[in-house]
Design a protein around this motif. Structure first.
Motif, mmCIF file in Angstrom:
data_model
loop_
_atom_site.group_PDB
_atom_site.id
_atom_site.type_symbol
_atom_site.label_atom_id
_atom_site.label_comp_id
_atom_site.label_asym_id
_atom_site.label_seq_id
_atom_site.Cartn_x
_atom_site.Cartn_y
_atom_site.Cartn_z
ATOM 1 N N ILE A 94 115.765 -62.498 71.998
ATOM 2 C CA ILE A 94 116.706 -62.527 73.129
ATOM 3 C C ILE A 94 117.130 -61.114 73.504
ATOM 4 O O ILE A 94 117.159 -60.741 74.691
ATOM 5 N N LEU A 95 117.446 -60.305 72.488
ATOM 6 C CA LEU A 95 117.854 -58.922 72.735
ATOM 7 C C LEU A 95 116.731 -58.126 73.396
ATOM 8 O O LEU A 95 116.971 -57.357 74.338
ATOM 9 N N SER A 96 115.504 -58.314 72.928
ATOM 10 C CA SER A 96 114.373 -57.569 73.488
ATOM 11 C C SER A 96 114.119 -57.949 74.947
ATOM 12 O O SER A 96 113.803 -57.076 75.769
ATOM 13 N N ILE A 97 114.273 -59.229 75.275
ATOM 14 C CA ILE A 97 114.077 -59.664 76.659
ATOM 15 C C ILE A 97 115.105 -59.011 77.575
ATOM 16 O O ILE A 97 114.779 -58.523 78.670
ATOM 17 N N LEU A 98 116.359 -58.946 77.131
ATOM 18 C CA LEU A 98 117.412 -58.314 77.931
ATOM 19 C C LEU A 98 117.133 -56.822 78.126
ATOM 20 O O LEU A 98 117.284 -56.288 79.232
ATOM 21 N N LEU A 99 116.707 -56.153 77.055
ATOM 22 C CA LEU A 99 116.412 -54.724 77.149
ATOM 23 C C LEU A 99 115.207 -54.457 78.051
ATOM 24 O O LEU A 99 115.197 -53.470 78.807
ATOM 25 N N VAL A 100 114.220 -55.335 77.998
ATOM 26 C CA VAL A 100 113.037 -55.175 78.846
ATOM 27 C C VAL A 100 113.391 -55.361 80.314
ATOM 28 O O VAL A 100 112.895 -54.631 81.185
ATOM 29 N N ILE A 101 114.256 -56.311 80.612
ATOM 30 C CA ILE A 101 114.684 -56.533 82.003
ATOM 31 C C ILE A 101 115.411 -55.299 82.530
ATOM 32 O O ILE A 101 115.154 -54.834 83.648
ATOM 33 N N VAL A 102 116.324 -54.754 81.707
ATOM 34 C CA VAL A 102 117.044 -53.535 82.105
ATOM 35 C C VAL A 102 116.067 -52.386 82.313
ATOM 36 O O VAL A 102 116.164 -51.631 83.299
ATOM 37 N N SER A 103 115.110 -52.252 81.406
ATOM 38 C CA SER A 103 114.118 -51.172 81.504
ATOM 39 C C SER A 103 113.287 -51.292 82.770
ATOM 40 O O SER A 103 113.030 -50.289 83.457
ATOM 41 N N PHE A 104 112.852 -52.519 83.090
ATOM 42 C CA PHE A 104 112.017 -52.712 84.272
ATOM 43 C C PHE A 104 112.782 -52.378 85.551
ATOM 44 O O PHE A 104 112.238 -51.722 86.454
ATOM 45 N N LEU A 127 103.646 -63.489 87.010
ATOM 46 C CA LEU A 127 102.710 -63.227 85.921
ATOM 47 C C LEU A 127 103.120 -61.993 85.131
ATOM 48 O O LEU A 127 102.986 -61.959 83.906
ATOM 49 N N PHE A 128 103.633 -60.982 85.832
ATOM 50 C CA PHE A 128 104.058 -59.752 85.151
ATOM 51 C C PHE A 128 105.211 -60.035 84.188
ATOM 52 O O PHE A 128 105.201 -59.576 83.038
ATOM 53 N N PHE A 129 106.205 -60.795 84.647
ATOM 54 C CA PHE A 129 107.337 -61.095 83.779
ATOM 55 C C PHE A 129 106.930 -62.008 82.629
ATOM 56 O O PHE A 129 107.506 -61.939 81.542
ATOM 57 N N LEU A 130 105.924 -62.847 82.842
ATOM 58 C CA LEU A 130 105.395 -63.662 81.749
ATOM 59 C C LEU A 130 104.729 -62.773 80.710
ATOM 60 O O LEU A 130 104.895 -62.979 79.496
ATOM 61 N N ALA A 131 103.992 -61.771 81.170
ATOM 62 C CA ALA A 131 103.348 -60.820 80.261
ATOM 63 C C ALA A 131 104.384 -60.032 79.473
ATOM 64 O O ALA A 131 104.266 -59.848 78.255
ATOM 65 N N VAL A 132 105.417 -59.579 80.175
ATOM 66 C CA VAL A 132 106.480 -58.812 79.527
ATOM 67 C C VAL A 132 107.246 -59.688 78.544
ATOM 68 O O VAL A 132 107.608 -59.251 77.441
ATOM 69 N N LEU A 133 107.483 -60.940 78.926
ATOM 70 C CA LEU A 133 108.207 -61.877 78.069
ATOM 71 C C LEU A 133 107.451 -62.129 76.764
ATOM 72 O O LEU A 133 108.000 -61.967 75.664
ATOM 73 N N LEU A 134 106.172 -62.512 76.873
ATOM 74 C CA LEU A 134 105.373 -62.802 75.684
ATOM 75 C C LEU A 134 105.155 -61.544 74.842
ATOM 76 O O LEU A 134 105.204 -61.592 73.611
ATOM 77 N N GLY A 135 104.920 -60.418 75.511
ATOM 78 C CA GLY A 135 104.689 -59.163 74.796
ATOM 79 C C GLY A 135 105.911 -58.695 74.033
ATOM 80 O O GLY A 135 105.821 -58.308 72.858
ATOM 81 N N SER A 136 107.075 -58.718 74.672
ATOM 82 C CA SER A 136 108.305 -58.269 74.018
ATOM 83 C C SER A 136 108.697 -59.201 72.879
ATOM 84 O O SER A 136 109.191 -58.748 71.835
ATOM 85 N N MET A 137 108.447 -60.496 73.035
ATOM 86 C CA MET A 137 108.734 -61.449 71.960
ATOM 87 C C MET A 137 107.844 -61.183 70.752
ATOM 88 O O MET A 137 108.296 -61.240 69.603
ATOM 89 N N SER A 138 106.585 -60.875 71.008
ATOM 90 C CA SER A 138 105.652 -60.571 69.925
ATOM 91 C C SER A 138 106.063 -59.297 69.193
ATOM 92 O O SER A 138 106.061 -59.250 67.956
ATOM 93 N N LEU A 139 106.425 -58.265 69.951
ATOM 94 C CA LEU A 139 106.848 -57.000 69.350
ATOM 95 C C LEU A 139 108.115 -57.190 68.522
ATOM 96 O O LEU A 139 108.220 -56.677 67.400
ATOM 97 N N SER A 140 109.086 -57.923 69.058
ATOM 98 C CA SER A 140 110.363 -58.099 68.363
ATOM 99 C C SER A 140 110.205 -58.923 67.089
ATOM 100 O O SER A 140 110.811 -58.611 66.058
ATOM 101 N N ALA A 141 109.381 -59.984 67.131
ATOM 102 C CA ALA A 141 109.158 -60.805 65.943
ATOM 103 C C ALA A 141 108.477 -59.994 64.841
ATOM 104 O O ALA A 141 108.863 -60.076 63.661
#
Length: 222
Positions: A101-111, A130-144
């Motif tokens: 959840i934290l990573s998604i919020l930070l990614v949105i702010v960054s974008f 599609l871009f936000f789906l990529a960012v969502l899945l990618g940031s979730m993978s990195l954070s986990a």
């Protein structure tokens, strides 16, 4: 009961974050200052692939700084208290969920900030969904991944250097897939074209969560 305990972990993490506002503020400041320094060098990038790569570099380092404290800031006394209080599987899943959840919020702010300060002519064709789906899945993978590596590094005298050494090779597959997926979205790709990236990133997320669920109790006993 399991879900209720995870909810308590989430509330606990949020309350700690509210008490330590300086930490999240420092992460946001890091993102803002990094993007601003980049904008001083170039306000516009002709190649969308370069724009995308720079964006993910900022994401990678901001998430590393944000999630590294998941276990590294917890001393042995607090870990012992948690060990006697809750199920270790509940703890790791709660931590992973909170960091996602934290990573998604930070990614949105960054974008938002990155898109304001640094433009690219090729972004007009971007498939934002599609871009936000990529960012969502990618940031979730990195954070986990970073959450689990943080737990491992906490058993080595809280050495944050160990976190960087362990995390980098493990993050490469997720990072490469995320960059390729977001590049596809920037160039106007469709969901059908990105289906393989969706499947692979989703499987990586699922694999990390399952491994954390199975292996963390053994690590926690140490």
């Amino acid at each position: 009961m399991f879900v209720k305990q995870i909810t308590h972990i989430l509330k606990h993490e949020i309350s700690l974050e509210m008490k330590q506002k300086h930490f999240i503020s420092s992460i946001v400041l890091y993102i803002v200052s990094t993007i601003f320094v980049c904008s001083l060098s170039f306000t516009s990038i002709a190649e969308t692939s370069i724009w995308n790569a720079l964006f993910w570099i900022i994401i990678l380092f901001s998430l590393t700084n944000a999630i590294s404290k998941s276990f590294l800031n917890e001393n042995s006394d607090k870990q012992l208290f948690l060990y006697t209080l809750i199920n270790p599987r509940v703890l790791i899943l709660g931590k992973i969920l909170y960091n996602m959840i934290l990573s998604i919020l930070l990614v949105i702010v960054s974008f938002i900030l990155f898109n304001i300060f640094i433009q690219s002519d090729g972004l007009s064709d971007m498939n934002y969904t599609l871009f936000f789906l990529a960012v969502l899945l990618g940031s979730m993978s990195l954070s986990a991944t970073l959450t689990m590596v943080s737990a491992i590094a906490s058993k080595t005298n809280n050495n944050i250097g160990i976190l960087s050494i362990l995390a980098f090779p493990i993050l490469i597959p997720s990072l490469l897939l995320s960059i390729q997926f977001s590049n596809l979205a920037i160039n106007g790709g469709t969901v059908e074209m990105g289906s393989q990236f969706i499947v692979f990133l989703s499987l990586i997320n699922l694999l990390i969560i399952i491994l954390s669920f199975l292996l963390f109790p053994y690590l926690w006993r140490e």
